[in-house]
Write an enzyme that holds these catalytic residues in place. Structure first.
Site, PDB file in Angstrom:
ATOM      1  CG  ASN A  30      -0.299  -0.142   2.489  1.00 12.07           C
ATOM      2  OD1 ASN A  30       0.558   0.676   2.825  1.00 12.07           O
ATOM      3  ND2 ASN A  30      -0.634  -1.161   3.256  1.00 12.07           N
ATOM      4  N   GLY A  38      -2.395  -9.566   4.032  1.00 19.59           N
ATOM      5  CA  GLY A  38      -2.256 -10.283   2.767  1.00 19.59           C
ATOM      6  C   GLY A  38      -0.815 -10.580   2.399  1.00 19.59           C
ATOM      7  CB  VAL A  39       0.795 -10.823  -0.924  1.00 12.82           C
ATOM      8  CG1 VAL A  39       0.697  -9.465  -1.535  1.00 12.82           C
ATOM      9  CG2 VAL A  39       1.984 -11.579  -1.457  1.00 12.82           C
ATOM     10  CG  ASP A  40       2.492  -5.065   2.333  1.00 16.93           C
ATOM     11  OD1 ASP A  40       3.730  -5.212   2.377  1.00 16.93           O
ATOM     12  OD2 ASP A  40       1.939  -3.960   2.446  1.00 16.93           O
ATOM     13  CB  SER A 127      -5.606  -4.714  -7.240  1.00 17.02           C
ATOM     14  OG  SER A 127      -4.860  -3.524  -7.105  1.00 17.02           O
ATOM     15  CB  THR A 128      -7.307 -10.016  -6.935  1.00 15.34           C
ATOM     16  OG1 THR A 128      -6.194 -10.803  -6.525  1.00 15.34           O
ATOM     17  CG2 THR A 128      -7.106  -9.545  -8.352  1.00 15.34           C
ATOM     18  N   GLY A 129      -7.100  -8.855  -3.557  1.00 14.65           N
ATOM     19  CA  GLY A 129      -7.429  -9.249  -2.181  1.00 14.65           C
ATOM     20  C   GLY A 129      -8.179  -8.121  -1.510  1.00 14.65           C
ATOM     21  CE1 TYR A 131      -5.479  -1.577  -0.716  1.00 16.26           C
ATOM     22  CE2 TYR A 131      -4.157  -1.244  -2.683  1.00 16.26           C
ATOM     23  CZ  TYR A 131      -4.382  -1.015  -1.348  1.00 16.26           C
ATOM     24  OH  TYR A 131      -3.508  -0.219  -0.635  1.00 16.26           O
TER      25      TYR A 131
END
Ligand code: ADP
Length: 182
Positions: A30, A38-40, A127-129, A131
Site C-alpha cells: 500500500n 495479505g501478501v504484504d 489488487s485482488t485481495g 483492494y
C-alpha cells in the site's frame, strides 16, 4: 502452465510467493510502504525487518508511493535478491482509472526489473485481495500487460512467474493466459 513469448517464459504456479527463488518478488504494497495484511504482511514477516527499514527510508525521501508506481528494496531473508513494491488500485467501480493503474503497477515493476538487469521475477495477483479488484478482469490485465512487455521490451527478463495463492486465482490466470497470442 507456461507460454514463451520472444524468449521470455510466462509461467503460472499455485503457491506462496515468499517461497520463490526468482531474482525479484513483487509485493502488492500500500502507499505507506509500512506493511499490512495479505501478501504484504507475508513478505515482511518472512523477509524480516531489513525490508521495512529500506521502505521507511524511501518514504522519508520521496513520500508515499502512488498507485501504479514501483520501487525496489533489499529482500532481507528471502531467497530473492530484491523485493519490488508496487501499489495497485483500490477497486471502486472500474470507472476511476483502475484498469490503467493496475496495468501500470505491472509495467513499472517490469521496467524496474529491467533496470536492475535481472532475469526472473514473481508477481502475486495485485489488487485482488483487500483492494477488491474483480479477479477475472485483473487476471486479463495482468497477463496482457506482461505478455505485451515480453513481446516488445523484455531484454534481461527471461522468466516472469505469477504465483497464485489459491485454485480460483490460478484458474482465472490460466484462462487469461490461454487467450494470449504467442
Ligand atoms: P491487494 O491489497 O493488492 O488486494 P492482497 O495481499 O490483499 O493485496 O491480495 C492480493 C493477492 O495476493 C490475493 O489474491 C491474495 O490471495 C494473494 N496472496 C496473499 N498472500 C499471498 C502469498 N503469500 N503468496 C502469494 N499470493 C498471496
Amino acid at each position: 502452465m507456461q507460454i514463451e513469448i520472444n524468449q521470455t517464459a510466462i509461467l503460472l504456479i499455485q503457491g506462496d510467493i515468499t517461497r520463490q527463488s526468482t531474482n525479484a518478488i513483487v509485493n502488492a504494497a500500500n502507499s505507506s510502504l509500512m506493511g499490512g495484511g495479505g501478501v504484504d504482511g507475508a513478505i515482511h514477516q518472512a523477509g524480516g525487518p531489513d525490508i521495512l527499514k529500506e521502505c521507511e527510508l524511501i518514504v522519508k525521501h520521496r513520500g508515499k508511493l502512488p498507485a501504479g508506481k514501483a520501487v525496489a528494496t533489499n529482500a532481507g531473508n528471502l531467497n530473492a535478491k530484491y523485493v519490488i513494491h508496487t501499489v495497485g488500485p483500490v477497486w471502486i467501480n472500474g470507472g476511476e482509472g483502475e484498469p490503467d493503474l493496475l496495468a501500470s503497477a505491472y509495467r513499472e515493476s517490469l521496467i524496474l526489473a529491467e533496470r536492475l538487469e535481472i532475469k526472473s521475477i514473481s508477481f502475486p495477483s495485485i489488487s485482488t485481495g483487500a483492494y477488491r479488484y474483480p479477479l477475472d478482469q485483473a487476471a486479463k490485465i495482468a497477463i496482457n500487460t506482461v505478455a505485451e512487455f515480453a513481446r516488445e521490451e523484455a531484454q534481461s527478463l527471461k522468466e516472469i512467474v505469477f504465483v497464485l495463492f489459491n485454485e480460483k486465482a490460478y484458474e482465472a490466470y490460466k484462462n487469461a493466459l490461454s487467450n494470449v497470442r504467442v
